[in-house]
Design an enzyme around this catalytic site. Structure first.
Site, PDB file in Angstrom:
ATOM      1  N   VAL A  95       0.067  84.118  -7.194  1.00  0.00           N
ATOM      2  CA  VAL A  95       0.940  85.067  -7.076  1.00  0.00           C
ATOM      3  C   VAL A  95       2.240  84.765  -7.469  1.00  0.00           C
ATOM      4  O   VAL A  95       2.660  83.525  -7.089  1.00  0.00           O
ATOM      5  CB  VAL A  95       1.123  85.882  -5.708  1.00  0.00           C
ATOM      6  N   GLY A 103       2.333  90.415   0.774  1.00  0.00           N
ATOM      7  CA  GLY A 103       0.752  90.721   1.189  1.00  0.00           C
ATOM      8  C   GLY A 103      -0.267  90.680  -0.051  1.00  0.00           C
ATOM      9  O   GLY A 103      -1.354  91.059  -0.062  1.00  0.00           O
ATOM     10  N   ILE A 104       0.296  90.246  -1.216  1.00  0.00           N
ATOM     11  CA  ILE A 104      -0.423  90.483  -2.474  1.00  0.00           C
ATOM     12  C   ILE A 104      -1.587  89.305  -2.387  1.00  0.00           C
ATOM     13  O   ILE A 104      -2.577  89.641  -2.497  1.00  0.00           O
ATOM     14  CB  ILE A 104       0.589  90.015  -3.771  1.00  0.00           C
ATOM     15  N   TYR A 139      -4.418  79.982   4.776  1.00  0.00           N
ATOM     16  CA  TYR A 139      -5.897  80.191   4.861  1.00  0.00           C
ATOM     17  C   TYR A 139      -6.317  79.928   6.236  1.00  0.00           C
ATOM     18  O   TYR A 139      -7.405  80.656   6.778  1.00  0.00           O
ATOM     19  CB  TYR A 139      -6.646  79.188   3.986  1.00  0.00           C
TER      20      TYR A 139
END
Lengths: 168, 168
Positions: A95, A103-104, A139
Site C-alpha cells: 500500500v 485499513g487498506i 500479521y
C-alpha cells in the site's frame, strides 16, 4: 471475485488489464522498501501474461481510492501434499505509504482470506523480511503464525544451471 | 519430461496415475520423518486430481528401482513479481531410507533443475526443517542458499475463517 466497496473511501477489486502499469509501479515501490530494487526486471508485458493469459499463473487485487490504484496484492495457489489441498500464497502486498493507516492492507488480506475460504483452501501464507517489524506485528494481530522451524533454500543462477546440466 | 535412466540401477520418470498409491505411501513416510504425521489427511483421489486433472496443479517425478517406486519429488510453479517469472517450488522430496546413498535424491533434484531451466525458470526453491542437518548439508553442497532473512507466516484454521468473515 467480488468487489468490496468500503465506506472508508476505497474499494478492493480484481485487477484488470489496464491496472498492470500501476501494479508494476507498486512492485517497484515494494522492492525499494525491501531494499531489493536490483532484483526487479519485471515488464508490463510479462506481468500481463502471468495475470491474464489463460490459464492464469497468478491473480491480483487492487485497492482504488479516488480513482487511483494505491495498493495491490498478488497471489497464486501453492499445494500441501499432507493436506492434498491447494492453499493461497501471497507473493506481494503493498500500500502506498501516504495511504497507510486507512485499513487498506487489512482489506486486501481480508479479501484474499475470503477467496481462500471460498475455494476450500485451509492455508494462506506469505514470507516476511525479518526486519519488517511493523508488518510482522500487523500479521500477528490477524492471527498469522510464523513457521519458525522452516527455512527456504534457493537454487538459482549458475548453481541451477550446473545442476541441470550435470550428467551425474 | 524425459526419462532419465541411470546406470546406478534406478530411473527418474514423470509420475503416472498408477503411481499415486506409492506417492501417498511416501508422503506418509516423509511426514513421519518430519514428525508431522498428524497433519496428513491426503487421499489418493485428491492427489490424483491435483496431479492429473487438467490443468494440473502439481507435477511429480518418481524414482523406480527394481520395478518399485522408492522415491518421489512433487513440485509446482510459484511466481516472482520482481522477476515477472515463474519458478519451481519443491513441496516434497523423499527417498526410502533403505535406498539412500545411491544418488536418488540428487537425481530427482537434477531432473527438476533440468525442468526449471527448460521452462525458463531462474529459481528452484524449497523449505527445510531447521533440525534436518543431513538435508541442509546436501542442499548446500548443490549450491542452494538459505533465504535467512525471510520467515513464512501462515494464517489457517479459525484465524483464517475469522478474517475471511470479518466485515471490517
Amino acid at each position: 471475485m467480488s468487489a468490496d466497496v468500503l465506506d472508508a473511501g476505497f474499494e478492493i477489486v480484481a485487477a484488470r488489464r489496464e491496472d498492470v502499469g500501476d501494479i508494476l509501479r507498486l512492485i517497484r515501490a515494494l522492492a525499494e522498501y525491501e531494499k531489493l530494487s536490483d532484483q526487479v526486471v519485471a515488464t508490463e508485458e510479462a506481468l500481463q501474461a502471468a495475470l491474464f493469459d489463460w490459464p492464469a499463473r497468478v491473480e491480483a487485487l487492487v485497492a482504488r481510492s479516488a480513482g487511483r490504484v494505491v495498493g495491490f496484492a498478488l497471489y497464486f495457489l501453492n499445494y500441501s501434499t499432507f493436506r492434498a489441498r491447494s492453499g493461497i500464497y501471497l507473493e506481494d502486498l503493498f500500500v502506498e505509504p501516504a495511504e497507510r493507516g486507512r485499513g487498506i492492507g487489512q482489506a486486501l488480506l481480508r479479501a484474499i482470506a475470503g477467496i481462500a475460504v471460498a475455494r476450500g483452501c485451509e492455508r494462506f501464507e506469505w514470507a516476511v523480511l525479518d526486519w519488517n517489524q511493523p508488518a510482522i506485528a500487523f500479521y500477528q494481530r490477524l492471527g498469522a503464525r510464523p513457521l519458525d522451524d522452516w527455512t527456504v533454500y534457493r537454487l538459482g543462477g549458475e548453481a541451477l544451471q550446473k545442476l541441470a546440466s550435470a550428467t551425474k
